[in-house]
Design a protein around this motif. Structure first.
Motif, PDB file in Angstrom:
ATOM      1  N   SER A 121      17.241 -20.561-135.222  1.00 25.61           N
ATOM      2  CA  SER A 121      17.662 -19.176-134.942  1.00 25.61           C
ATOM      3  C   SER A 121      19.057 -18.901-135.496  1.00 25.61           C
ATOM      4  O   SER A 121      19.426 -17.747-135.715  1.00 25.61           O
ATOM      5  N   GLU A 122      19.843 -19.958-135.712  1.00 25.51           N
ATOM      6  CA  GLU A 122      21.187 -19.812-136.259  1.00 25.51           C
ATOM      7  C   GLU A 122      21.205 -19.888-137.789  1.00 25.51           C
ATOM      8  O   GLU A 122      22.269 -19.855-138.408  1.00 25.51           O
ATOM      9  N   GLY A 123      20.020 -19.986-138.380  1.00 19.94           N
ATOM     10  CA  GLY A 123      19.947 -20.021-139.835  1.00 19.94           C
ATOM     11  C   GLY A 123      20.000 -21.402-140.440  1.00 19.94           C
ATOM     12  O   GLY A 123      20.088 -21.546-141.663  1.00 19.94           O
ATOM     13  N   LYS A 124      19.929 -22.451-139.602  1.00 17.95           N
ATOM     14  CA  LYS A 124      19.918 -23.817-140.135  1.00 17.95           C
ATOM     15  C   LYS A 124      18.586 -24.077-140.848  1.00 17.95           C
ATOM     16  O   LYS A 124      17.551 -23.487-140.529  1.00 17.95           O
ATOM     17  N   GLN A 125      18.620 -25.001-141.811  1.00 16.61           N
ATOM     18  CA  GLN A 125      17.405 -25.371-142.527  1.00 16.61           C
ATOM     19  C   GLN A 125      16.473 -26.183-141.616  1.00 16.61           C
ATOM     20  O   GLN A 125      16.912 -26.774-140.627  1.00 16.61           O
ATOM     21  N   LEU A 126      15.183 -26.211-141.963  1.00 14.07           N
ATOM     22  CA  LEU A 126      14.180 -26.848-141.114  1.00 14.07           C
ATOM     23  C   LEU A 126      14.450 -28.337-140.922  1.00 14.07           C
ATOM     24  O   LEU A 126      14.402 -28.841-139.791  1.00 14.07           O
ATOM     25  N   LEU A 127      14.752 -29.075-142.002  1.00 13.15           N
ATOM     26  CA  LEU A 127      14.964 -30.518-141.867  1.00 13.15           C
ATOM     27  C   LEU A 127      16.180 -30.817-140.993  1.00 13.15           C
ATOM     28  O   LEU A 127      16.163 -31.740-140.177  1.00 13.15           O
ATOM     29  N   GLU A 128      17.236 -30.050-141.162  1.00 11.80           N
ATOM     30  CA  GLU A 128      18.433 -30.234-140.342  1.00 11.80           C
ATOM     31  C   GLU A 128      18.130 -29.950-138.879  1.00 11.80           C
ATOM     32  O   GLU A 128      18.540 -30.693-137.977  1.00 11.80           O
ATOM     33  N   SER A 129      17.376 -28.880-138.614  1.00 10.56           N
ATOM     34  CA  SER A 129      17.037 -28.504-137.237  1.00 10.56           C
ATOM     35  C   SER A 129      16.174 -29.574-136.576  1.00 10.56           C
ATOM     36  O   SER A 129      16.367 -29.905-135.401  1.00 10.56           O
ATOM     37  N   ILE A 130      15.220 -30.138-137.323  1.00  3.88           N
ATOM     38  CA  ILE A 130      14.375 -31.201-136.773  1.00  3.88           C
ATOM     39  C   ILE A 130      15.214 -32.437-136.461  1.00  3.88           C
ATOM     40  O   ILE A 130      15.018 -33.096-135.431  1.00  3.88           O
ATOM     41  N   ALA A 131      16.147 -32.758-137.337  1.00  4.09           N
ATOM     42  CA  ALA A 131      17.002 -33.934-137.114  1.00  4.09           C
ATOM     43  C   ALA A 131      17.792 -33.791-135.809  1.00  4.09           C
ATOM     44  O   ALA A 131      17.873 -34.730-135.004  1.00  4.09           O
ATOM     45  N   TYR A 132      18.372 -32.617-135.585  1.00  2.00           N
ATOM     46  CA  TYR A 132      19.087 -32.378-134.328  1.00  2.00           C
ATOM     47  C   TYR A 132      18.122 -32.443-133.143  1.00  2.00           C
ATOM     48  O   TYR A 132      18.473 -32.950-132.072  1.00  2.00           O
ATOM     49  N   ALA A 133      16.910 -31.923-133.327  1.00  5.28           N
ATOM     50  CA  ALA A 133      15.923 -31.922-132.245  1.00  5.28           C
ATOM     51  C   ALA A 133      15.533 -33.349-131.844  1.00  5.28           C
ATOM     52  O   ALA A 133      15.343 -33.640-130.660  1.00  5.28           O
ATOM     53  N   VAL A 134      15.419 -34.243-132.824  1.00  6.76           N
ATOM     54  CA  VAL A 134      15.099 -35.653-132.527  1.00  6.76           C
ATOM     55  C   VAL A 134      16.186 -36.259-131.653  1.00  6.76           C
ATOM     56  O   VAL A 134      15.912 -36.948-130.663  1.00  6.76           O
ATOM     57  N   TYR A 135      17.438 -35.988-132.002  1.00  6.04           N
ATOM     58  CA  TYR A 135      18.553 -36.555-131.228  1.00  6.04           C
ATOM     59  C   TYR A 135      18.651 -35.937-129.843  1.00  6.04           C
ATOM     60  O   TYR A 135      18.939 -36.625-128.858  1.00  6.04           O
ATOM     61  N   ALA A 136      18.423 -34.634-129.757  1.00  4.69           N
ATOM     62  CA  ALA A 136      18.453 -33.977-128.444  1.00  4.69           C
ATOM     63  C   ALA A 136      17.387 -34.563-127.531  1.00  4.69           C
ATOM     64  O   ALA A 136      17.637 -34.837-126.346  1.00  4.69           O
ATOM     65  N   SER A 137      16.206 -34.781-128.078  1.00  2.92           N
ATOM     66  CA  SER A 137      15.118 -35.377-127.311  1.00  2.92           C
ATOM     67  C   SER A 137      15.491 -36.794-126.867  1.00  2.92           C
ATOM     68  O   SER A 137      15.253 -37.187-125.718  1.00  2.92           O
ATOM     69  N   GLY A 138      16.099 -37.563-127.761  1.00  2.66           N
ATOM     70  CA  GLY A 138      16.512 -38.927-127.421  1.00  2.66           C
ATOM     71  C   GLY A 138      17.541 -38.959-126.312  1.00  2.66           C
ATOM     72  O   GLY A 138      17.481 -39.794-125.405  1.00  2.66           O
ATOM     73  N   LEU A 139      18.507 -38.043-126.363  1.00  5.64           N
ATOM     74  CA  LEU A 139      19.512 -37.965-125.305  1.00  5.64           C
ATOM     75  C   LEU A 139      18.871 -37.609-123.971  1.00  5.64           C
ATOM     76  O   LEU A 139      19.235 -38.140-122.923  1.00  5.64           O
ATOM     77  N   THR A 140      17.901 -36.698-123.996  1.00  4.33           N
ATOM     78  CA  THR A 140      17.249 -36.244-122.765  1.00  4.33           C
ATOM     79  C   THR A 140      16.492 -37.369-122.083  1.00  4.33           C
ATOM     80  O   THR A 140      16.617 -37.574-120.871  1.00  4.33           O
ATOM     81  N   VAL A 141      15.700 -38.118-122.834  1.00  8.58           N
ATOM     82  CA  VAL A 141      14.872 -39.163-122.218  1.00  8.58           C
ATOM     83  C   VAL A 141      15.696 -40.375-121.790  1.00  8.58           C
ATOM     84  O   VAL A 141      15.187 -41.251-121.094  1.00  8.58           O
ATOM     85  N   SER A 142      16.969 -40.410-122.180  1.00  8.32           N
ATOM     86  CA  SER A 142      17.823 -41.525-121.758  1.00  8.32           C
ATOM     87  C   SER A 142      18.418 -41.297-120.370  1.00  8.32           C
ATOM     88  O   SER A 142      19.170 -42.126-119.878  1.00  8.32           O
ATOM     89  N   ARG A 143      18.064 -40.146-119.745  1.00  8.25           N
ATOM     90  CA  ARG A 143      18.564 -39.824-118.411  1.00  8.25           C
ATOM     91  C   ARG A 143      17.411 -39.319-117.548  1.00  8.25           C
ATOM     92  O   ARG A 143      16.398 -38.854-118.056  1.00  8.25           O
ATOM     93  N   TYR A 144      17.584 -39.390-116.215  1.00  6.03           N
ATOM     94  CA  TYR A 144      16.531 -38.954-115.303  1.00  6.03           C
ATOM     95  C   TYR A 144      16.494 -37.433-115.205  1.00  6.03           C
ATOM     96  O   TYR A 144      17.502 -36.750-115.340  1.00  6.03           O
ATOM     97  N   GLY A 145      15.268 -36.941-114.896  1.00  2.49           N
ATOM     98  CA  GLY A 145      15.083 -35.503-114.754  1.00  2.49           C
ATOM     99  C   GLY A 145      14.937 -34.857-116.113  1.00  2.49           C
ATOM    100  O   GLY A 145      14.897 -35.521-117.157  1.00  2.49           O
ATOM    101  N   VAL A 146      14.823 -33.535-116.104  1.00  3.73           N
ATOM    102  CA  VAL A 146      14.732 -32.814-117.373  1.00  3.73           C
ATOM    103  C   VAL A 146      15.932 -31.896-117.532  1.00  3.73           C
ATOM    104  O   VAL A 146      16.812 -32.140-118.345  1.00  3.73           O
TER     105      VAL A 146
END
Length: 599
Positions: free
Chosen positions: A547-572
């Motif tokens: 939504s901020e105009g980032k390219q698809l590959l860059e956005s997916i890369a950030y999404a992978v890391y965000a997901s990794g950070l989330t599952v490393s802690r309890y709850g959602v």
């Protein structure tokens, strides 16, 4: 005996003849943050009246009386004392002026000139609120508690939310630099009141390190002005303490007392003023991407930690139970809100405690609540999540008030879809709502991201209008029977009309398939302890960055890391990363996924 009795030859004769030493004693505490300015100003104004000063430092109030005796022995004509207490000594009760006190005074006869840090921090907080800031932090040294009190006073007066973690009382500047700044910035604050110029300098250093721009991403205001604040960057706004005016009044009043020009019984407060430079901005919506609409379920998640997932007929003893606001719709909305996304949610809540908890979590994470409806009959939705020691989970969902989400509800808020960029859908809601929402998105040129959960089949008339289809590997295998691997199954979906297929692969990362790319992204490497919200984190991050105009590959890369950070802690929702945390990994993300190649 001369020393003990503080004997001065011919002192009485000098006094009878009104022969005064033009000498003023100044007693200052060593830890007074304005010490240097006070000395400079007092000396300047005394010199103008042909007086000199003699200076003595004390560590605390207990040492002041001894300091008075020492200066009287040097035949000073009057005293300027940095103290909150009235110190009695001979006839100097009427030849002393007190400076810089910041609390109420007991002695009515005390001549004193002062300001209040309380008033300075109130003014600072009011200024940030006028600029539109709500998430305001306050970082000070532990001795400056009155700054925090003034800040709290205004935050409560305007009924602003006040997170305890927005306040940090540091033992020293090293403590503040190491822990305090990161604590406050990690809570997503948009403005910080700094108790000193040193704290402001540390914030600038930290902001530069993690890529935060002042004032575009973070506004700064310092209690107490200093020449370095004029020179730092484009200038740092400050609350100027009235030290100059206090010193002028103090010196002039004391000299009048010494020369017996008039009787003085004066107590006067001086007020700070705002120096506006270039470190404050409104929290700009321009920093956000285009509008994101989330349509989905809202639940209270009950997370049950077990050694392994129960099988048929088996009873397991839970090791712990935790409750968090959740639901795929709620999780995706909060995930986008924490990343500064311009996100709106459409959903239904029960008019119960759970509903209020969910509402509060959404609201405090910057989700626009225009599309929320409360139901007085059904309770809020609930999800019961079993998590084993490997972080894998199974989920049982009770829809509750989510069942009341209907086409009329979506139509009532159709105006929200105007100028939106993405609509995030998950299949915990009915097919009727999904079809209607997708058609509405087509009318307003809104791209659809669909998470296929809790379904065995999706009709072709839905698939053909999906821009981003984001299943996990298990969901992909259930929905696409043909094809013997991820790539073949993704190709079948592409042929059915889906524009982009992104298969999340847990710790292995994800796979992207569209007309331009057939690409695997390796996992972030974070150790999973609760996989429940990984997909929601992935989707919300993808939506925000696109939504901020980032390219698809860059956005997916950030999404992978965000997901990794989330599952490393309890709850959602509590585990979803905010923007500042995710951006810490920017260099690592760019290096690992070679983002620069796309640009």
């Amino acid at each position: 005996m001369i020393k003990e009795q503080e004997y001065v030859p011919y002192a009485n004769l000098h006094e009878r003849n009104n022969a005064k030493n033009k000498l003023i004693g100044v007693i200052l505490k060593r830890n007074n943050p304005n010490r240097d300015n006070i000395i400079s100003y007092v000396e300047k104004f005394a010199k103008e009246k042909e007086y000199c000063i003699i200076l003595d430092y004390v560590n605390d109030e207990k040492e002041i009386l001894e300091s008075i005796k020492k200066l009287v022995g040097k035949r000073v004509s009057g005293l300027i004392i940095d103290s909150k207490q009235n110190i009695h000594y001979k006839n100097f009760d009427k030849l002393s002026v007190y400076i810089n006190g910041t609390k109420n005074f007991e002695e009515k006869e005390k001549v004193c000139f002062y300001y209040r840090l309380f008033s300075a921090s109130k003014l600072a907080t009011e200024i940030f609120i006028k600029y539109g800031h709500k998430k305001i932090a306050c970082i000070v040294n532990e001795n400056d508690i009155s700054i925090v009190e003034g800040y709290k006073n205004i935050m409560q007066e305007v009924d602003n939310e006040l997170d305890p973690l927005w306040i940090y009382l540091g033992k020293n500047i090293e403590d503040i630099e190491q822990y305090g700044i990161q604590q406050c910035i990690s809570k997503g604050v948009t403005a910080i009141i700094c108790g000193s110029k040193e704290i402001a300098l540390c914030i600038y250093k930290f902001a530069k390190k993690i890529g935060i721009n002042i004032p575009d991403n973070l506004s700064i205001l310092v209690i107490g002005d200093d020449v370095i604040l004029k020179l730092l960057d484009d200038g740092v706004s400050a609350i100027e303490l009235p030290i100059l005016d206090i010193c002028a009044s103090t010196v002039n009043t004391l000299i009048d007392l010494i020369e017996k020009k008039e009787e003085k019984e004066l107590k006067k407060e001086f007020y700070p003023k705002f120096i506006n430079r270039n470190s404050i901005k409104k929290p700009s919506q321009d920093n956000q991407g285009k509008k994101i609409i989330v349509v989905g379920s809202l639940n209270i998640d009950t997370t049950i930690e077990v050694s392994r997932i129960p099988i048929n007929g088996e009873t397991q003893l839970a090791e712990s139970i935790k409750e968090f606001p959740g639901g795929k719709g709620g999780n995706q909305a909060v995930g986008a809100g924490k990343l500064n996304g311009n996100v709106y949610i459409l959903g239904c809540l029960g008019n119960d405690i759970g509903g209020k908890q969910i509402y509060h979590s959404l609201s405090e994470n910057h989700v626009h609540m225009d599309g929320i409806i409360f139901d007085d009959i059904l309770s809020s939705g609930k999800a019961y999540i079993n998590i084993d020691k490997n972080g894998e989970s199974t989920i049982v969902v009770y829809s509750g008030a989510n069942k009341k989400l209907n086409v009329n509800h979506i139509n009532q808020y159709r105006y929200l879809f105007k100028n939106a960029k993405f609509c995030l859908l998950s299949m915990e809601i009915s097919n009727e709502i999904i079809k209607y929402t997708i058609n509405l998105c087509k009318q307003y040129n809104v791209q659809v991201m669909l998470k296929p959960s809790a379904v065995d089949k999706i009709s072709d008339d839905i698939l053909k209008d999906i821009d981003y289809f984001i299943p996990n590997e298990k969901e992909l295998n259930q929905l696409v029977i043909s094809g013997n691997n991820i790539e073949k199954k993704s190709e079948i979906l592409l042929n059915a009309g889906v524009k982009n297929i992104i298969v999340t692969l847990g710790k292995k990362g994800c796979f992207l398939y569209n007309n331009n790319y057939k690409k695997y992204f390796e996992g972030s490497g974070f150790q999973a302890i609760d996989t429940t919200g990984g997909a929601d984190s992935f989707i919300s991050t993808l939506a925000v960055y696109l939504s901020e105009g980032k390219q698809l590959l860059e956005s997916i890369a950030y999404a992978v890391y965000a997901s990794g950070l989330t599952v490393s802690r309890y709850g959602v929702q509590p585990a979803l990363p905010d923007r500042n945390l995710l951006e810490i990994y920017k260099d690592e993300i760019y290096l690992k996924y070679k983002i620069f190649e796309e640009k």
